[in-house]
Design a protein around this motif. Sequence first.
Motif, PDB file in Angstrom:
ATOM      1  N   SER A 181       0.863  -1.195   0.000  1.00 27.15           N
ATOM      2  CA  SER A 181       0.000   0.000   0.000  1.00 27.15           C
ATOM      3  C   SER A 181       0.893   1.236   0.000  1.00 27.15           C
ATOM      4  O   SER A 181       2.101   1.144   0.275  1.00 27.15           O
ATOM      5  CB  SER A 181      -0.897   0.022   1.244  1.00 27.15           C
ATOM      6  N   GLY A 182       0.266   2.374  -0.280  1.00 26.14           N
ATOM      7  CA  GLY A 182       1.011   3.628  -0.216  1.00 26.14           C
ATOM      8  C   GLY A 182       1.449   3.905   1.218  1.00 26.14           C
ATOM      9  O   GLY A 182       2.548   4.403   1.451  1.00 26.14           O
TER      10      GLY A 182
ATOM     11  N   THR B  86       4.393   2.019   2.010  1.00 29.96           N
ATOM     12  CA  THR B  86       5.550   2.565   1.283  1.00 29.96           C
ATOM     13  C   THR B  86       6.180   3.712   2.080  1.00 29.96           C
ATOM     14  O   THR B  86       7.391   3.721   2.323  1.00 29.96           O
ATOM     15  CB  THR B  86       5.116   3.079  -0.114  1.00 29.96           C
TER      16      THR B  86
ATOM     17  N   ALA C 170       0.810  10.468  -4.727  1.00 29.34           N
ATOM     18  CA  ALA C 170      -0.415   9.664  -4.642  1.00 29.34           C
ATOM     19  C   ALA C 170      -1.562  10.263  -5.461  1.00 29.34           C
ATOM     20  O   ALA C 170      -2.301   9.538  -6.123  1.00 29.34           O
ATOM     21  CB  ALA C 170      -0.829   9.513  -3.180  1.00 29.34           C
TER      22      ALA C 170
ATOM     23  N   THR D 100       0.878   5.587  -5.297  1.00 30.12           N
ATOM     24  CA  THR D 100      -0.045   4.527  -4.880  1.00 30.12           C
ATOM     25  C   THR D 100      -0.876   4.027  -6.056  1.00 30.12           C
ATOM     26  O   THR D 100      -1.081   4.758  -7.026  1.00 30.12           O
ATOM     27  CB  THR D 100      -0.988   5.045  -3.770  1.00 30.12           C
TER      28      THR D 100
ATOM     29  N   SER E  82      -3.917   3.011  -5.306  1.00 28.61           N
ATOM     30  CA  SER E  82      -5.268   3.009  -4.727  1.00 28.61           C
ATOM     31  C   SER E  82      -6.116   4.187  -5.199  1.00 28.61           C
ATOM     32  O   SER E  82      -7.271   4.300  -4.804  1.00 28.61           O
ATOM     33  CB  SER E  82      -5.178   3.021  -3.194  1.00 28.61           C
TER      34      SER E  82
ATOM     35  N   GLY F  30       1.434   0.280  -3.336  1.00 28.34           N
ATOM     36  CA  GLY F  30       2.244   1.494  -3.356  1.00 28.34           C
ATOM     37  C   GLY F  30       3.515   1.232  -4.146  1.00 28.34           C
ATOM     38  O   GLY F  30       3.832   0.092  -4.485  1.00 28.34           O
TER      39      GLY F  30
END
Length: 416
Positions: free
Chosen positions: A132-133, A136, A232, A261, A263, A271
Amino acid sequence: MRTNVLLWSLILALEIMGQQSGFQRQPLLTALRSELECLEKDELLWRVRTLQTPSAPHAIVDGKKVLVLCSNNYLGLANHPKLKQAAIAATKKYGAGSGSVRVIAGTMSIHRKLEQALARFKHSEASITFQSGFATNAGTIPALVDEHDLIISDELNHGSIIDGCRLTRAERRVYKHRDVSDLEKQFQNTDQYRRVLVITDGVFSMDGDIAPLEDIVKTIQDHGAILYVDDAHGDGVLGKNGRGISNHFNVEGQVDIEMGTFSKAFGCVGGYVAGSRDLCFYLQNKVRSYLLSGSQPPMVVGACLAAVQLVEKQPGLVKRLWDNTGYFKKGLRSLGFDTGNSETPITPVITGDSKKARTLADELFKEKVFVLPIVYPMVAKDKARVRTIVTSAHTCRDLDTALSAFEKAGRAQQLI
Ligand SMILES: Cc1ncc(COP(=O)(O)O)c(C=O)c1O
């Protein structure tokens, strides 16, 4: 003898202090309940709504058919047939799970393909992907700096950056939001540090404004510092074909660590860091969230890969996002709403007071428009807002419907 007396006096003093400042211990649930009551009183509780259909402009939320204006699904990819097919194909080929962390037995050829595709997309030498971000930022920042170093961070950086910084033993300084002259001032008395790491969001997630990256690059170069940018909300949004903030400002290759990311515009989850081959190889060996946590499952990697390929091949998606953004932002502003300094598809409608933000969101939901109030601690206590995000999948009719609902709810609350 004298030392003993001193020691006993010290112990006695500490005991007295302990008794005076001691906490009245409560059972955990009692304490949690009273904290929740405080949050409720201050209108700061999250009331989570549930989607019963995919993330798309029209969805059923808590049993009601609504227009969604609060997802990060900028390019409408979360429910795109190509991504769904890719997820199914990856599951058939590689299974449901990766079986391990990346460095043991959790790197599959599809992870490699995604990293290559992403490096191509970001015009970087290499990339490395994470779960995931958040993982990260929380993992990468502590891998780069320690007690010999200094971090200089924008005051409105995302919480995952703040947590990443907290996990280091580096000194920290904060500069005023997007203020390059204040950033410059933070370089005073920095000779003692081995490294100075400057960190900024590219697009700020609560206000939708953009970091002045050209000037930041110049400042860090003047001081021999290192630059870390969280893109992001820039990927799929800024730059040619949505390549992100460095492309937008024409400073590709001058940002040491570009983080992002899957997402948001890419419609999935995950991420990444894009940068030099050496940087990515170093992170592969040092980032704890990479080394100690299971890798992205194949279905997610397959969908992320399809998303990157799609964004690269279909510039029309990004163009449509910006057309919709311009139309909606202009509509809100001409109605008289305070939309702050937003320059991107993230457009806040600032109410100031958190109760007003909640009421506005509730009224809009009655009008079948789904937006969320954003309140403290995500923004300052007097900067509560309803945050809107248009996507390329919205039609003009959707945006007009949303504007009419905002007009009705805004007038009822005397915001306009
Ligand atoms: C600026 C920024 N950085 C990092 C993240 C974390 O990304 P992810 O959702 O992939 O964990 C977010 C998500 O909210 C974000 O807005």
